[in-house]
Design a protein around this motif. Structure first.
Motif, PDB file in Angstrom:
ATOM      1  N   MET A 158       0.804  -1.223   0.000  1.00 40.83           N
ATOM      2  CA  MET A 158       0.000   0.000   0.000  1.00 40.83           C
ATOM      3  C   MET A 158       0.840   1.279   0.000  1.00 40.83           C
ATOM      4  O   MET A 158       0.610   2.191   0.803  1.00 40.83           O
ATOM      5  CB  MET A 158      -0.965  -0.003   1.182  1.00 40.83           C
TER       6      MET A 158
ATOM      7  N   GLY B  51       2.009   8.389   8.830  1.00 37.36           N
ATOM      8  CA  GLY B  51       1.975   7.021   8.320  1.00 37.36           C
ATOM      9  C   GLY B  51       3.116   6.771   7.358  1.00 37.36           C
ATOM     10  O   GLY B  51       2.990   6.940   6.145  1.00 37.36           O
TER      11      GLY B  51
ATOM     12  N   GLU C 291       5.346   7.091  12.488  1.00 36.40           N
ATOM     13  CA  GLU C 291       4.975   5.685  12.264  1.00 36.40           C
ATOM     14  C   GLU C 291       4.907   5.003  13.626  1.00 36.40           C
ATOM     15  O   GLU C 291       5.906   4.975  14.349  1.00 36.40           O
ATOM     16  CB  GLU C 291       6.011   5.000  11.368  1.00 36.40           C
ATOM     17  N   PHE C 292       3.718   4.455  13.977  1.00 40.30           N
ATOM     18  CA  PHE C 292       3.636   3.901  15.331  1.00 40.30           C
ATOM     19  C   PHE C 292       3.920   2.411  15.393  1.00 40.30           C
ATOM     20  O   PHE C 292       4.055   1.861  16.477  1.00 40.30           O
ATOM     21  CB  PHE C 292       2.320   4.279  16.008  1.00 40.30           C
TER      22      PHE C 292
ATOM     23  N   PHE D  42       7.435  -1.671  11.065  1.00 41.72           N
ATOM     24  CA  PHE D  42       7.425  -0.850   9.849  1.00 41.72           C
ATOM     25  C   PHE D  42       8.445   0.278   9.970  1.00 41.72           C
ATOM     26  O   PHE D  42       9.166   0.591   9.025  1.00 41.72           O
ATOM     27  CB  PHE D  42       6.030  -0.267   9.581  1.00 41.72           C
TER      28      PHE D  42
ATOM     29  N   GLY E 209       5.919   6.544  16.852  1.00 43.18           N
ATOM     30  CA  GLY E 209       4.863   6.871  17.798  1.00 43.18           C
ATOM     31  C   GLY E 209       3.611   7.259  17.061  1.00 43.18           C
ATOM     32  O   GLY E 209       3.595   7.319  15.833  1.00 43.18           O
ATOM     33  N   SER E 210       2.546   7.505  17.816  1.00 45.81           N
ATOM     34  CA  SER E 210       1.276   7.787  17.170  1.00 45.81           C
ATOM     35  C   SER E 210       1.054   9.282  16.967  1.00 45.81           C
ATOM     36  O   SER E 210       1.508  10.100  17.763  1.00 45.81           O
ATOM     37  CB  SER E 210       0.143   7.163  17.995  1.00 45.81           C
ATOM     38  N   SER E 211       0.376   9.615  15.895  1.00 39.18           N
ATOM     39  CA  SER E 211       0.130  11.016  15.541  1.00 39.18           C
ATOM     40  C   SER E 211      -0.583  11.744  16.678  1.00 39.18           C
ATOM     41  O   SER E 211      -0.257  12.901  16.980  1.00 39.18           O
ATOM     42  CB  SER E 211      -0.698  11.080  14.269  1.00 39.18           C
TER      43      SER E 211
ATOM     44  N   ASP F  62      -1.467   9.672   5.074  1.00 39.00           N
ATOM     45  CA  ASP F  62      -1.548   8.350   4.451  1.00 39.00           C
ATOM     46  C   ASP F  62      -1.592   7.260   5.508  1.00 39.00           C
ATOM     47  O   ASP F  62      -1.160   6.138   5.277  1.00 39.00           O
ATOM     48  CB  ASP F  62      -0.336   8.146   3.521  1.00 39.00           C
ATOM     49  N   HIS F  63      -2.121   7.593   6.703  1.00 35.68           N
ATOM     50  CA  HIS F  63      -2.197   6.608   7.784  1.00 35.68           C
ATOM     51  C   HIS F  63      -3.602   6.030   7.861  1.00 35.68           C
ATOM     52  O   HIS F  63      -4.296   5.974   6.835  1.00 35.68           O
ATOM     53  CB  HIS F  63      -1.718   7.246   9.111  1.00 35.68           C
ATOM     54  N   TRP F  64      -4.095   5.570   9.006  1.00 33.76           N
ATOM     55  CA  TRP F  64      -5.438   4.992   9.067  1.00 33.76           C
ATOM     56  C   TRP F  64      -6.426   6.021   8.561  1.00 33.76           C
ATOM     57  O   TRP F  64      -6.391   7.180   8.973  1.00 33.76           O
ATOM     58  CB  TRP F  64      -5.811   4.568  10.497  1.00 33.76           C
ATOM     59  N   LYS F  65      -7.324   5.623   7.720  1.00 33.54           N
ATOM     60  CA  LYS F  65      -8.172   6.575   6.996  1.00 33.54           C
ATOM     61  C   LYS F  65      -9.157   7.294   7.920  1.00 33.54           C
ATOM     62  O   LYS F  65      -9.543   8.423   7.657  1.00 33.54           O
ATOM     63  CB  LYS F  65      -8.910   5.887   5.843  1.00 33.54           C
TER      64      LYS F  65
ATOM     65  N   ASP G  16      -3.896  10.899   0.701  1.00 32.47           N
ATOM     66  CA  ASP G  16      -3.983   9.745  -0.185  1.00 32.47           C
ATOM     67  C   ASP G  16      -5.300   9.002   0.079  1.00 32.47           C
ATOM     68  O   ASP G  16      -5.894   9.131   1.150  1.00 32.47           O
ATOM     69  CB  ASP G  16      -2.792   8.807   0.057  1.00 32.47           C
ATOM     70  N   ASN G  17      -5.762   8.225  -0.877  1.00 41.66           N
ATOM     71  CA  ASN G  17      -6.863   7.265  -0.706  1.00 41.66           C
ATOM     72  C   ASN G  17      -8.221   7.880  -0.407  1.00 41.66           C
ATOM     73  O   ASN G  17      -9.039   7.267   0.305  1.00 41.66           O
ATOM     74  CB  ASN G  17      -6.525   6.277   0.419  1.00 41.66           C
TER      75      ASN G  17
ATOM     76  N   GLU H 282      -2.893   2.424  -6.243  1.00 38.94           N
ATOM     77  CA  GLU H 282      -1.534   1.993  -6.623  1.00 38.94           C
ATOM     78  C   GLU H 282      -1.527   0.597  -7.251  1.00 38.94           C
ATOM     79  O   GLU H 282      -2.136  -0.339  -6.762  1.00 38.94           O
ATOM     80  CB  GLU H 282      -0.591   2.008  -5.400  1.00 38.94           C
TER      81      GLU H 282
HETATM   82  C1  LIG Z   1      -4.665   5.396  15.874  1.00 41.05           C
HETATM   83  C2  LIG Z   1      -3.297   5.699  15.336  1.00 41.05           C
HETATM   84  C3  LIG Z   1      -3.336   6.803  14.310  1.00 41.05           C
HETATM   85  N1  LIG Z   1      -2.063   7.420  14.253  1.00 41.05           N
HETATM   86  C4  LIG Z   1      -0.997   6.869  13.618  1.00 41.05           C
HETATM   87  N2  LIG Z   1       0.212   7.374  13.926  1.00 41.05           N
HETATM   88  C5  LIG Z   1       1.309   6.878  13.308  1.00 41.05           C
HETATM   89  N3  LIG Z   1       1.296   5.887  12.395  1.00 41.05           N
HETATM   90  C6  LIG Z   1       0.096   5.380  12.086  1.00 41.05           C
HETATM   91  C7  LIG Z   1      -1.095   5.836  12.665  1.00 41.05           C
HETATM   92  N4  LIG Z   1      -2.126   5.155  12.127  1.00 41.05           N
HETATM   93  C8  LIG Z   1      -1.591   4.271  11.232  1.00 41.05           C
HETATM   94  N5  LIG Z   1      -0.257   4.408  11.219  1.00 41.05           N
HETATM   95  C9  LIG Z   1       0.691   3.711  10.362  1.00 41.05           C
HETATM   96  O1  LIG Z   1       0.473   4.200   9.048  1.00 41.05           O
HETATM   97  C10 LIG Z   1       0.398   3.128   8.106  1.00 41.05           C
HETATM   98  C11 LIG Z   1      -1.033   2.913   7.787  1.00 41.05           C
HETATM   99  C12 LIG Z   1      -1.484   3.080   6.550  1.00 41.05           C
HETATM  100  C13 LIG Z   1      -2.940   2.847   6.255  1.00 41.05           C
HETATM  101  N6  LIG Z   1      -3.097   2.788   4.810  1.00 41.05           N
HETATM  102  C14 LIG Z   1      -4.099   2.068   4.296  1.00 41.05           C
HETATM  103  O2  LIG Z   1      -4.909   1.469   4.997  1.00 41.05           O
HETATM  104  C15 LIG Z   1      -4.161   1.965   2.808  1.00 41.05           C
HETATM  105  C16 LIG Z   1      -4.923   0.939   2.257  1.00 41.05           C
HETATM  106  C17 LIG Z   1      -5.002   0.782   0.874  1.00 41.05           C
HETATM  107  C18 LIG Z   1      -5.839  -0.297   0.319  1.00 41.05           C
HETATM  108  C19 LIG Z   1      -6.665  -0.058  -0.768  1.00 41.05           C
HETATM  109  C20 LIG Z   1      -7.443  -1.090  -1.301  1.00 41.05           C
HETATM  110  C21 LIG Z   1      -7.392  -2.362  -0.754  1.00 41.05           C
HETATM  111  F1  LIG Z   1      -8.119  -3.368  -1.265  1.00 41.05           F
HETATM  112  C22 LIG Z   1      -6.552  -2.603   0.339  1.00 41.05           C
HETATM  113  C23 LIG Z   1      -5.789  -1.580   0.874  1.00 41.05           C
HETATM  114  C24 LIG Z   1      -4.302   1.645   0.013  1.00 41.05           C
HETATM  115  C25 LIG Z   1      -3.518   2.666   0.576  1.00 41.05           C
HETATM  116  O3  LIG Z   1      -2.812   3.535  -0.201  1.00 41.05           O
HETATM  117  C26 LIG Z   1      -3.455   2.850   1.963  1.00 41.05           C
HETATM  118  O4  LIG Z   1      -2.697   3.896   2.455  1.00 41.05           O
HETATM  119  C27 LIG Z   1       0.997   1.962   8.865  1.00 41.05           C
HETATM  120  C28 LIG Z   1       0.605   0.617   8.327  1.00 41.05           C
HETATM  121  C29 LIG Z   1       0.520   2.209  10.286  1.00 41.05           C
HETATM  122  O5  LIG Z   1       1.307   1.539  11.241  1.00 41.05           O
END
Ligand SMILES: CCCNc1ncnc2c1ncn2[C@@H]1O[C@H](/C=C/CNC(=O)c2cc(-c3ccc(F)cc3)cc(O)c2O)[C@H](C)[C@H]1O
Ligand SMILES: [Mg+2]
Length: 214
Positions: A40, A66, A90-91, A95, A117-119, A141-144, A169-170, A199
């Motif tokens: 992703m 993210g 990046e928490f 990764f 760490g977390s945002s 680009d982190h959790w939507k 993104d997304n 992508e």
């Molecule tokens: C609560 C903590 C929040 N704070 C946070 N603080 C720090 N870091 C954080 C926080 N929340 C998350 N993260 C990190 O960021 C990353 C997470 C990224 C998430 N991205 C998607 O879910 C996605 C899915 C698809 C997709 C599309 C179609 C499909 F069929 C399947 C998948 C496509 C895409 O381009 C996508 O970016 C990483 C994995 C995760 O550890």
């Protein structure tokens, strides 16, 4: 023990990319994800749109929410002027560890500060910890479901100034409906949708560019 997909992505970078050459790192990841294992990353098609926005803004301070494997970190940092700084949050420690190595392979570790760490925890601390007042560019680009709360948190913490640019993104796939509704209806943002594809696929997706009006 079985390797993880991010570990296999890093191996592909170390095997196929030239140390210190960010474009070869980006190419190696795109090749791996297109022909071996989907991952992703923002990818090459949306990546070109991101490149054009970064080049237009020419930011000195960048925040990325993210990191994942560091693909967009490398893409953005490779376009920044010498004095610029990119902070990426990046928490997930696994990764974060992979991303550090991808960023180092590209030779961009001096421009990038990866914070593990977390945002929610870190956005309120960035100004005191890193001596940064506001961000010229933010890439979401982190959790939507965290795009909207974190955008409101950045506003509250005074991290956005008149003209700060948010790139999300997304916004179609997987989708960020509450965030999209907010930036498109709020008088504090001028928002623009850049249509593209998820992508490495033919599904629709896109980036939303939103300028904070203060
Ligand atoms: C609560 C903590 C929040 N704070 C946070 N603080 C720090 N870091 C954080 C926080 N929340 C998350 N993260 C990190 O960021 C990353 C997470 C990224 C998430 N991205 C998607 O879910 C996605 C899915 C698809 C997709 C599309 C179609 C499909 F069929 C399947 C998948 C496509 C895409 O381009 C996508 O970016 C990483 C994995 C995760 O550890
Ligand atoms: Mg994404």
């Amino acid at each position: 023990t079985q390797s993880t997909r991010p570990q296999r992505l890093l191996s592909a970078v170390q095997k196929n990319a030239t140390r210190g050459n960010p474009r070869s790192v980006v190419r190696a990841i795109d090749e791996f994800c297109r022909h071996k294992e989907w991952a992703m990353n923002v990818g090459d098609e949306k990546g070109c749109i991101l490149d054009s926005i970064v080049s237009e803004v020419n930011p000195v301070t960048v925040l990325e929410l993210g990191t994942y494997c560091g693909y967009s970190t490398v893409r953005i940092a490779s376009l920044l002027p010498p004095n610029a700084k990119l902070i990426t949050l990046e928490f997930n420690p696994d990764f974060a560890a992979i991303a550090r190595q991808v960023i180092a392979w590209a030779g961009l570790q001096d421009k990038v500060q990866l914070v593990e760490g977390s945002s929610g925890d870190w956005i309120p601390k960035i100004q005191e910890q890193f001596g940064i007042n506001t961000f010229d560019l933010v890439f979401l680009d982190h959790w939507k479901d965290r795009y909207l709360p974190d955008t409101k948190l950045m506003e509250k913490c005074g991290l956005l100034r008149k003209g700060s640019v948010l790139v999300a993104d997304n916004v179609i796939c997987p989708g960020t409906p509450d965030y999209l509704e907010y930036v498109r209806s709020s008088p504090c943002y001028k928002s623009q949708y850049f249509i593209s594809h998820l992508e490495y696929t033919k599904a629709e997706d896109g980036l939303e560019k939103s300028v904070f009006l203060g």
